[in-house]
Design an enzyme around this catalytic site. Structure first.
Site, PDB file in Angstrom:
ATOM      1  N   ASP A 140      28.168  35.639  24.248  1.00 41.21           N
ATOM      2  CA  ASP A 140      28.668  34.662  23.282  1.00 41.21           C
ATOM      3  C   ASP A 140      28.329  33.253  23.763  1.00 41.21           C
ATOM      4  O   ASP A 140      27.264  33.043  24.351  1.00 41.21           O
ATOM      5  CB  ASP A 140      30.180  34.851  23.097  1.00 41.21           C
ATOM      6  CG  ASP A 140      30.629  34.542  21.677  1.00 41.21           C
ATOM      7  OD1 ASP A 140      30.598  33.363  21.300  1.00 41.21           O
ATOM      8  OD2 ASP A 140      31.024  35.475  20.954  1.00 41.21           O
ATOM      9  N   HIS A 181      34.121  29.589  20.729  1.00 42.11           N
ATOM     10  CA  HIS A 181      33.905  30.913  20.152  1.00 42.11           C
ATOM     11  C   HIS A 181      33.921  31.998  21.222  1.00 42.11           C
ATOM     12  O   HIS A 181      34.584  33.036  21.079  1.00 42.11           O
ATOM     13  CB  HIS A 181      32.575  30.910  19.396  1.00 42.11           C
ATOM     14  CG  HIS A 181      32.361  32.074  18.491  1.00 42.11           C
ATOM     15  ND1 HIS A 181      31.891  33.290  18.933  1.00 42.11           N
ATOM     16  CD2 HIS A 181      32.534  32.213  17.157  1.00 42.11           C
ATOM     17  CE1 HIS A 181      31.785  34.123  17.911  1.00 42.11           C
ATOM     18  NE2 HIS A 181      32.169  33.498  16.811  1.00 42.11           N
ATOM     19  N   SER A 204      33.168  38.001  13.592  1.00 49.47           N
ATOM     20  CA  SER A 204      33.056  37.616  15.005  1.00 49.47           C
ATOM     21  C   SER A 204      34.346  37.900  15.750  1.00 49.47           C
ATOM     22  O   SER A 204      34.342  38.202  16.941  1.00 49.47           O
ATOM     23  CB  SER A 204      32.743  36.118  15.123  1.00 49.47           C
ATOM     24  OG  SER A 204      31.391  35.860  14.874  1.00 49.47           O
TER      25      SER A 204
END
Length: 746
Positions: A145, A220, A526
């Site tokens: 990520d 994220h 996600s």
């Protein structure tokens, strides 16, 4: 003098300077690994020689051209080449393919409780929660990520035992990241940026916001890692919303992060390098909340890397993408990958817009600042009928027109939170964010910079009509906080999940957002992907002898298809009933997945036979499976014959489709299962045998299912229908969804 013209298009920086100087870009070169001449000690030496051969005169630049050497997830290398060099290299007999680098995009306090992970008796039948926690301490989840913020409380290692001795990973250092930042919870942190640096044309190191280190400046990656395996953190909230204890799915599993995503995206060459290293480091689960479009498996770097991972016993979980509700928009479709869609929790963040005509409209919001009060203010929409102002794009709003008013903004083009920032910058005091046909009725709550309410398309149309017809339209906005036990839920929608957020950024990610919070609420596949990654880690801890396909089968066949009102799942896009094309096998049930009774197991040789049944050459199959001796002497008669936990039935030239499946008993001895079939009226289904008796654990039994399109019966509207084949005992239900398609009248 030659002129220079540059075009930037997604991944590649293409500069045309003169006929003598060609622009370089990143290519991934797929090599026939087994053809390495013995004169080269290593494959790296061989690849370097291949590159050097492209230069007509001795040059040191060839060594700078080699970005990565892949040894495990992929056989080959990534290099910076001109188009002519790439073309020349592709003609070598030892080269299987030369592909331009591809860009991929990035696609909690409540979700563990909603999924049933917090039940006192635990989710592993016959074992305590402490038993499962102890077993999960030996499971390592690798997260590819945007990196990690190691100071997050979600990665504290209190009372954790030493790192497993089999671990071969590293905690890399950087200008803002110490190698000592890792601990017994966060046991590894690496970064891969050479593909991104090449695409950035050397500007990478000049960007002060893009530091070459494992640190997460986006949020994220920290969110996905902590969702999968974050430790318990009490008193967590997003500016007062969703307060409670934040935790991941597998709270005592280890985490290793691989930073492969940067400001402009995630590059295939970097992703492949991250997968290659994660496999060698010794992860048990790979979690990738990213994806791109569909490509043949032999051109899909994630699918090829995942094949090697699964062959080595590593479970691979990838997000399905956020391109719904468009049909055929799924990403990461290889059958050896667990593809994860999104659904809602039973939690909501209601907000309200009261119009001047007295109508009170409901939407959602995570705005936490000072409210508007109770006095309505003017409501405006569409300055001079300019579509840019309808969308509230940067620079589209006239401050003289907006100041002191609530602005109605259409969703689309730019980020939802950016629209609010545009309104605020122009002097607006509030925003109603209205969906269009593209986003339908699906609502996403955001932490806006000014009072803002998001509403669906139907409500948005009411507001648009009100503004159009009213001489003096007005509105006032208010906010309802956090509401639990929402009904119905789950709904097939964007998934609002919970995880840790680093302290150095605001919840919107906008440069103008000066708020600081340790936690955030994010939506999308996600965020659903790491939920499954963490649950897979728990299943692997409880059943270390299970294959990745057995874990996948357990999660799929025990999933449920009814919401908390006991009604069929619905699709948030339009409120209609959902179907397996939207919800797949259903919504995950961790407790049932832990003890599924039966599983559909798939060996690596079965996957090879599946690939051989596709319209691929032998070279294509060999490129995926990395075996030089594959001849496709064994192939499935139909790709649908793969021992997969679902069925896809296509009625084309024949009215009859027949499949064979094999079930493995992972439950008790001497257990009887009987089949139950759900099918549309125009399809007949026969299962032989109709019952299966398993006398011992590990025993395997086959069955044949025959689907027949009834002669003379008209296909349903749209020529699609759905059903299920279930094997039921007194305690277990092993359910496989079925999709039916008619390509012609029979």
């Amino acid at each position: 003098m030659a002129t220079k013209i540059c075009f930037i298009l997604f991944v590649f920086l293409q500069c045309y300077l003169s006929p003598l100087i060609a622009a370089k870009q990143t290519y991934i070169v797929h090599m026939n690994h087994h053809q390495k001449p013995s004169i080269y000690p290593t494959h790296h030496d061989w690849y370097s020689a291949q590159l050097q051969s492209l230069y007509s005169v001795p040059s040191s630049s060839f060594s700078d051209s080699l970005l990565y050497t892949y040894t495990t997830a992929y056989h080959g290398f990534a290099a910076s080449l001109t188009p002519d060099q790439a073309s020349s290299l592709s003609r070598s007999p030892s080269v299987l393919g030369v592909y331009e680098d591809t860009i991929y995009s990035l696609h909690t306090t409540r979700s563990p409780e909603f999924l049933g992970l917090d039940v006192e008796e635990g989710i592993w039948a016959g074992h305590s929660t402490q038993d499962l926690n102890a077993a999960s301490q030996d499971v390592i989840i690798g997260v590819l990520d945007t990196g990690v913020w190691p100071e997050s409380k979600s990665f504290h290692d209190s009372d954790m035992p030493p790192v497993p001795t089999r671990w071969r990973g590293l905690c890399e250092s950087g200008s803002d990241f110490n190698s000592s930042s890792c601990n017994k919870k966060l046991i590894g942190a690496r970064r891969f940026s050479r593909g991104y640096q090449m695409a950035a044309g050397g500007s990478f190191m000049k960007n002060p916001k893009e530091i070459d280190s494992p640190r997460d400046y986006d949020g994220h990656g920290t969110h996905t890692a902590s969702t999968a395996a974050g430790a318990h953190v009490t008193n967590a909230s997003l500016l007062g919303y969703a307060s409670g204890t934040a935790r991941g799915m597998a709270t005592l599993a280890r985490v290793a992060t691989y930073k492969v995503c940067w400001k402009s995206g995630c590059f295939g060459s970097d992703i492949l390098a991250g997968m290659d290293r994660a496999i060698l480091d010794g992860v048990d689960v790979l979690s990738l909340s990213l994806g791109g479009g569909n490509a043949p498996y032999y051109r899909d770097t994630i699918a090829i890397g995942a094949f090697t991972a699964v062959e080595m016993g590593i479970f691979v979980s990838c997000s399905a993408g956020n391109s719904g509700p468009s049909k055929a928009s799924l990403a990461n479709t290889a059958p050896w990958i667990m593809t994860v869609g999104a659904g809602t929790l039973d939690r909501n963040f209601p907000a309200y817009a009261v119009l001047g005509n007295g109508k009170r409209l409901t939407g959602v919001s995570l705005y936490s600042g000072r409210g508007m009060g109770t006095k309505p203010v003017s409501l405006v929409y569409g300055y001079k009928r300019n579509s840019s102002s309808n969308l509230c794009l940067p620079g589209s709003l006239d401050p003289a027109w907006v100041r002191g008013k609530v602005v109605l903004c259409d969703r689309g083009i730019n980020a939802r939170v950016e629209k609010g920032a545009v309104v605020k910058a122009a002097g607006g005091v509030g925003m109603i964010l209205a969906n269009t046909a593209a986003s339908g009725e699906e609502l996403v709550a955001d932490s806006h910079l000014l009072p803002a309410v998001a509403v669906g398309m139907r409500v948005g149309n009411l507001v648009r009509e009100y503004v159009k017809k009213s001489a003096n339209p007005s509105a006032v906005l208010s906010f309802g906080g956090t509401v639990l036990n929402v009904r119905p839920s789950p709904v097939v929608a964007a998934f609002s999940s919970r995880g840790a957020q680093f302290e150095a950024a605001g919840p919107t990610g906008l440069d103008t957002d000066r708020r600081k919070t340790q936690f955030n609420i994010m939506s999308g596949t996600s965020m659903s992907c790491p939920h499954i990654s963490g649950l897979a880690a728990l299943l692997k801890a409880a059943h270390p002898d299970w294959s990745p396909s057995a874990i996948k089968s357990a999660l799929m066949t025990t999933a449920y298809n009814r919401d908390n009102t006991r009604s069929p799942l619905r699709d948030a896009a339009d409120g209609t009933l959902s179907n397996p094309w939207a919800h797949g096998s259903g919504h995950v049930d961790p407790q049932k997945a832990m003890s599924p009774g039966l599983v559909y197991d798939i060996s690596v040789d079965d996957y090879v036979a599946f690939l051989c049944s596709l319209d691929y050459t032998i070279e294509h199959v060999q490129a995926i499976v990395k075996r030089p001796n594959v001849t496709c002497s064994r192939k499935l008669s139909d790709p649908g014959q793969l021992n997969y936990p679902s069925f896809s039935v296509l009625f084309g030239k024949s009215r009859v489709v027949r499949y064979i499946r094999e079930l493995t008993n992972v439950g008790e001895a001497r257990k009887l299962y009987r089949v139950a079939v759900d099918a549309p009226s125009m399809v007949g289904v026969k299962v032989r045998p109709s019952w299966l008796l398993f006398r011992s654990p590990g025993e395997k039994k086959k069955y044949t299912v025959t689907f027949v399109a009834k002669k003379g019966a008209a296909p349903p509207q749209g020529r699609t229908a759905f059903g299920a084949v279930s094997w039921n005992s007194g305690h277990d239900q092993v359910r496989s969804p079925v999709s039916f398609m008619w390509t012609q009248l029979l």
